[in-house]
Structure formats: structure tokens, C-alpha cells
Design a protein around this motif. Structure first.
Motif, PDB file in Angstrom:
ATOM      1  N   ASP A  97     -10.685   3.280  -9.467  1.00  0.00           N
ATOM      2  CA  ASP A  97     -10.535   2.498  -8.252  1.00  0.00           C
ATOM      3  C   ASP A  97      -9.782   3.334  -7.224  1.00  0.00           C
ATOM      4  OD1 ASP A  97     -11.572  -0.024  -7.932  1.00  0.00           O
ATOM      5  OD2 ASP A  97      -9.717  -1.090  -8.462  1.00  0.00           O
ATOM      6  N   ILE A  98     -10.118   3.124  -5.976  1.00  0.00           N
ATOM      7  CA  ILE A  98      -9.312   3.705  -4.906  1.00  0.00           C
ATOM      8  C   ILE A  98      -8.475   2.577  -4.317  1.00  0.00           C
ATOM      9  CG2 ILE A  98      -9.332   4.828  -2.656  1.00  0.00           C
ATOM     10  CD1 ILE A  98     -12.020   6.078  -3.450  1.00  0.00           C
ATOM     11  N   VAL A  99      -7.170   2.745  -4.344  1.00  0.00           N
ATOM     12  CA  VAL A  99      -6.258   1.734  -3.809  1.00  0.00           C
ATOM     13  C   VAL A  99      -5.759   2.220  -2.447  1.00  0.00           C
ATOM     14  CG1 VAL A  99      -4.062   0.532  -4.178  1.00  0.00           C
ATOM     15  CG2 VAL A  99      -5.550   1.036  -6.134  1.00  0.00           C
ATOM     16  N   CYS A 100      -5.903   1.381  -1.447  1.00  0.00           N
ATOM     17  CA  CYS A 100      -5.379   1.692  -0.114  1.00  0.00           C
ATOM     18  C   CYS A 100      -4.356   0.628   0.254  1.00  0.00           C
ATOM     19  CB  CYS A 100      -6.501   1.690   0.919  1.00  0.00           C
ATOM     20  SG  CYS A 100      -7.769   2.929   0.622  1.00  0.00           S
ATOM     21  N   ASN A 101      -3.297   1.067   0.920  1.00  0.00           N
ATOM     22  CA  ASN A 101      -2.277   0.102   1.305  1.00  0.00           C
ATOM     23  C   ASN A 101      -1.400   0.732   2.382  1.00  0.00           C
ATOM     24  OD1 ASN A 101      -0.738  -2.251   1.297  1.00  0.00           O
ATOM     25  ND2 ASN A 101      -0.437  -2.251  -0.927  1.00  0.00           N
ATOM     26  N   SER A 102      -0.453  -0.055   2.872  1.00  0.00           N
ATOM     27  CA  SER A 102       0.560   0.435   3.811  1.00  0.00           C
ATOM     28  C   SER A 102       1.924  -0.034   3.307  1.00  0.00           C
ATOM     29  CB  SER A 102       0.334  -0.130   5.216  1.00  0.00           C
ATOM     30  OG  SER A 102      -0.913   0.286   5.726  1.00  0.00           O
ATOM     31  N   TYR A 103       2.934   0.760   3.616  1.00  0.00           N
ATOM     32  CA  TYR A 103       4.312   0.411   3.241  1.00  0.00           C
ATOM     33  C   TYR A 103       5.077   0.196   4.541  1.00  0.00           C
ATOM     34  CZ  TYR A 103       8.701   0.665   0.605  1.00  0.00           C
ATOM     35  OH  TYR A 103       9.908   0.383   0.022  1.00  0.00           O
ATOM     36  N   VAL A 104       5.360  -1.055   4.832  1.00  0.00           N
ATOM     37  CA  VAL A 104       5.981  -1.422   6.110  1.00  0.00           C
ATOM     38  C   VAL A 104       7.079  -2.438   5.807  1.00  0.00           C
ATOM     39  CG1 VAL A 104       5.545  -2.498   8.374  1.00  0.00           C
ATOM     40  CG2 VAL A 104       3.796  -1.049   7.356  1.00  0.00           C
ATOM     41  N   ARG A 146      10.095   9.117  10.966  1.00  0.00           N
ATOM     42  CA  ARG A 146      11.365   8.611  11.510  1.00  0.00           C
ATOM     43  C   ARG A 146      11.915   7.452  10.687  1.00  0.00           C
ATOM     44  NH1 ARG A 146      12.641   8.234  16.974  1.00  0.00           N
ATOM     45  NH2 ARG A 146      12.256  10.213  18.007  1.00  0.00           N
ATOM     46  N   ASP A 147      11.032   6.811   9.951  1.00  0.00           N
ATOM     47  CA  ASP A 147      11.487   5.723   9.079  1.00  0.00           C
ATOM     48  C   ASP A 147      10.684   5.856   7.784  1.00  0.00           C
ATOM     49  OD1 ASP A 147       8.937   4.515   9.646  1.00  0.00           O
ATOM     50  OD2 ASP A 147       9.812   3.760  11.506  1.00  0.00           O
ATOM     51  N   ASP A 148      10.658   4.803   7.002  1.00  0.00           N
ATOM     52  CA  ASP A 148      10.001   4.941   5.700  1.00  0.00           C
ATOM     53  C   ASP A 148       8.588   4.386   5.674  1.00  0.00           C
ATOM     54  OD1 ASP A 148      11.973   6.295   4.434  1.00  0.00           O
ATOM     55  OD2 ASP A 148      13.003   4.487   3.727  1.00  0.00           O
ATOM     56  N   ARG A 149       8.008   4.135   6.830  1.00  0.00           N
ATOM     57  CA  ARG A 149       6.688   3.504   6.799  1.00  0.00           C
ATOM     58  C   ARG A 149       5.603   4.467   6.335  1.00  0.00           C
ATOM     59  NH1 ARG A 149       5.720   1.450  12.599  1.00  0.00           N
ATOM     60  NH2 ARG A 149       6.962   3.308  12.996  1.00  0.00           N
ATOM     61  N   ILE A 150       4.667   3.922   5.586  1.00  0.00           N
ATOM     62  CA  ILE A 150       3.445   4.656   5.246  1.00  0.00           C
ATOM     63  C   ILE A 150       2.303   3.901   5.920  1.00  0.00           C
ATOM     64  CG2 ILE A 150       1.953   5.518   3.414  1.00  0.00           C
ATOM     65  CD1 ILE A 150       4.356   5.373   1.505  1.00  0.00           C
ATOM     66  N   ALA A 151       1.743   4.517   6.942  1.00  0.00           N
ATOM     67  CA  ALA A 151       0.679   3.843   7.697  1.00  0.00           C
ATOM     68  C   ALA A 151      -0.579   3.713   6.848  1.00  0.00           C
ATOM     69  CB  ALA A 151       0.380   4.629   8.980  1.00  0.00           C
ATOM     70  N   PHE A 152      -0.832   4.753   6.037  1.00  0.00           N
ATOM     71  CA  PHE A 152      -2.024   4.730   5.191  1.00  0.00           C
ATOM     72  C   PHE A 152      -1.728   5.453   3.886  1.00  0.00           C
ATOM     73  CE2 PHE A 152      -6.631   6.278   4.541  1.00  0.00           C
ATOM     74  CZ  PHE A 152      -7.002   5.093   3.904  1.00  0.00           C
ATOM     75  N   HIS A 153      -1.829   4.705   2.822  1.00  0.00           N
ATOM     76  CA  HIS A 153      -1.645   5.237   1.465  1.00  0.00           C
ATOM     77  C   HIS A 153      -3.033   5.213   0.824  1.00  0.00           C
ATOM     78  CE1 HIS A 153       0.203   5.408  -2.614  1.00  0.00           C
ATOM     79  NE2 HIS A 153      -0.463   4.312  -2.940  1.00  0.00           N
ATOM     80  N   GLN A 198      -0.778  -5.912   1.381  1.00  0.00           N
ATOM     81  CA  GLN A 198      -1.935  -6.312   0.574  1.00  0.00           C
ATOM     82  C   GLN A 198      -2.803  -5.079   0.297  1.00  0.00           C
ATOM     83  OE1 GLN A 198      -3.346 -10.030   0.875  1.00  0.00           O
ATOM     84  NE2 GLN A 198      -4.571  -9.359  -0.873  1.00  0.00           N
ATOM     85  N   GLU A 199      -3.156  -4.873  -0.966  1.00  0.00           N
ATOM     86  CA  GLU A 199      -4.015  -3.734  -1.307  1.00  0.00           C
ATOM     87  C   GLU A 199      -5.447  -3.963  -0.836  1.00  0.00           C
ATOM     88  OE1 GLU A 199      -3.695  -3.202  -5.565  1.00  0.00           O
ATOM     89  OE2 GLU A 199      -1.833  -2.046  -5.340  1.00  0.00           O
ATOM     90  N   GLU A 200      -6.080  -2.888  -0.413  1.00  0.00           N
ATOM     91  CA  GLU A 200      -7.532  -2.910  -0.197  1.00  0.00           C
ATOM     92  C   GLU A 200      -8.098  -1.913  -1.182  1.00  0.00           C
ATOM     93  OE1 GLU A 200      -8.722  -2.524   3.966  1.00  0.00           O
ATOM     94  OE2 GLU A 200      -6.836  -3.485   4.553  1.00  0.00           O
ATOM     95  N   ARG A 201      -8.995  -2.377  -2.054  1.00  0.00           N
ATOM     96  CA  ARG A 201      -9.517  -1.516  -3.118  1.00  0.00           C
ATOM     97  C   ARG A 201     -10.989  -1.231  -2.936  1.00  0.00           C
ATOM     98  NH1 ARG A 201      -7.018  -1.466  -8.624  1.00  0.00           N
ATOM     99  NH2 ARG A 201      -4.813  -1.944  -8.342  1.00  0.00           N
ATOM    100  N   SER A 202     -11.398  -0.062  -3.392  1.00  0.00           N
ATOM    101  CA  SER A 202     -12.817   0.269  -3.430  1.00  0.00           C
ATOM    102  C   SER A 202     -13.145   0.786  -4.822  1.00  0.00           C
ATOM    103  CB  SER A 202     -13.123   1.353  -2.393  1.00  0.00           C
ATOM    104  OG  SER A 202     -14.391   1.897  -2.661  1.00  0.00           O
ATOM    105  N   ASN A 203     -14.171   0.229  -5.428  1.00  0.00           N
ATOM    106  CA  ASN A 203     -14.573   0.755  -6.738  1.00  0.00           C
ATOM    107  C   ASN A 203     -15.696   1.782  -6.617  1.00  0.00           C
ATOM    108  OD1 ASN A 203     -16.694  -0.878  -6.239  1.00  0.00           O
ATOM    109  ND2 ASN A 203     -16.218  -2.372  -7.836  1.00  0.00           N
TER     110      ASN A 203
END
Ligand code: GAL
Length: 139
Positions: free
Chosen positions: A56-63, A40-47, A69-74
Motif C-alpha cells: 500500500d502507498i500511504v499518503c498523509n500530512s502532519y499538521v 520552520r515548524d514541524d509540518r509535513i505537507a506531503f508524506h 486522515q490517511e489517503e491510501r492507494s493499493n
């Protein structure tokens, strides 16, 4: 190579359900993404964004029109040209990510109302075999 999958589930995500993506990264893979979105909008709850160039695995949200803030896992179990399974299980507090049945990270919900998360998108360098949304009562 760029493949894209999108599905909407109007009821939204529910705690106790998993999204399971099976695929393979091509040998030239740079990155792929699994996005759980609010259509319904442009939010990404989980990227969820494995980057082969950075291992690296980059996790983030677009709100609110910006990345948080990125959360990364190597912990990077993906190999170019190798098949894998990514499972994103959600409970009330977190997304839990399993790769080939090993838990690699959890990500605390930033979009708290999971019902507003109504779209799954899988994109960029991934040959997708299947995308499944299923109830997992046993975690
Ligand atoms: C940006 C990138 C976005 C997204 C974001 C995650 O640099 O352009 O596609 O991955 O990082 O924090």
C-alpha cells in the motif's frame, strides 16, 4: 538499510515544479518515505510512504502536531530490488504522483501556502540514485 537525503530550498515549492527521486528499494525493504516539509515548524505537507509489508502507498500530512486522515492507494508498482522513479508534481490544487511516468495518485494540498514547503526528505529503505527538483511546463 537506511539511507537519508535532505535538501532545503528556502524559496519554497512552486506550482509547476516537480521533485523527481530515482532509486531502488533493497530486497529486504519494509518502507520508504518522501516528505515535503515546512522547515520552520514541524509540518509535513506531503508524506508519501510506500509500505512493502502492506503493498500500500500511504499518503498523509502532519499538521498541528498530529497526523491527519490517511489517503491510501493499493496501486503498488514497486518491487524489491527493482529501480524506479517517483515524480511528485505540484500544481495549485494537488500533488500528482507518477511512478515510472504512470500517474498513480493525486493528493489535494492541505498546507495551502506552498512557499512554506521548504524541505525535501527521502528516508528509510531506499538506495537513492538522484533527487532532482525541476520545472515541468508541459503538464
Ligand atoms: C503512522 C506512522 C507514521 C506515518 C503515518 C501516516 O502510523 O507511524 O510514520 O506513516 O502513519 O499516516
Amino acid at each position: 538499510m537506511c539511507m537519508r537525503f535532505e535538501a532545503t530550498c528556502p524559496e519554497g515549492l512552486c506550482p509547476g515544479w516537480s521533485i523527481i527521486v530515482k532509486g531502488e528499494a533493497p530486497s529486504t525493504a519494509n518502507k520508504f518515505e518522501i516528505n515535503l516539509m515546512c522547515d520552520r515548524d514541524d509540518r509535513i505537507a506531503f508524506h508519501f510512504n510506500p509500505r512493502f509489508s502492506e503493498s500500500d502507498i500511504v499518503c498523509n500530512s502532519y499538521v498541528s502536531n498530529r497526523w491527519g486522515q490517511e489517503e491510501r492507494s493499493n496501486n503498488f508498482p514497486f518491487g524489491a530490488g527493482e529501480p524506479f522513479q517517483v515524480e511528485i508534481y505540484s500544481d495549485n490544487e494537488n500533488f500528482h504522483v507518477f511512478i515510472d511516468d504512470s500517474k498513480i495518485l493525486k493528493y489535494k494540498h492541505r498546507v495551502e501556502d506552498l512557499k512554506t514547503v521548504t524541505k525535501v526528505q527521502v528516508t528509510h529503505d531506499i538506495n537513492i540514485s538522484s533527487v532532482e527538483i525541476t520545472k515541468k511546463p508541459y503538464y
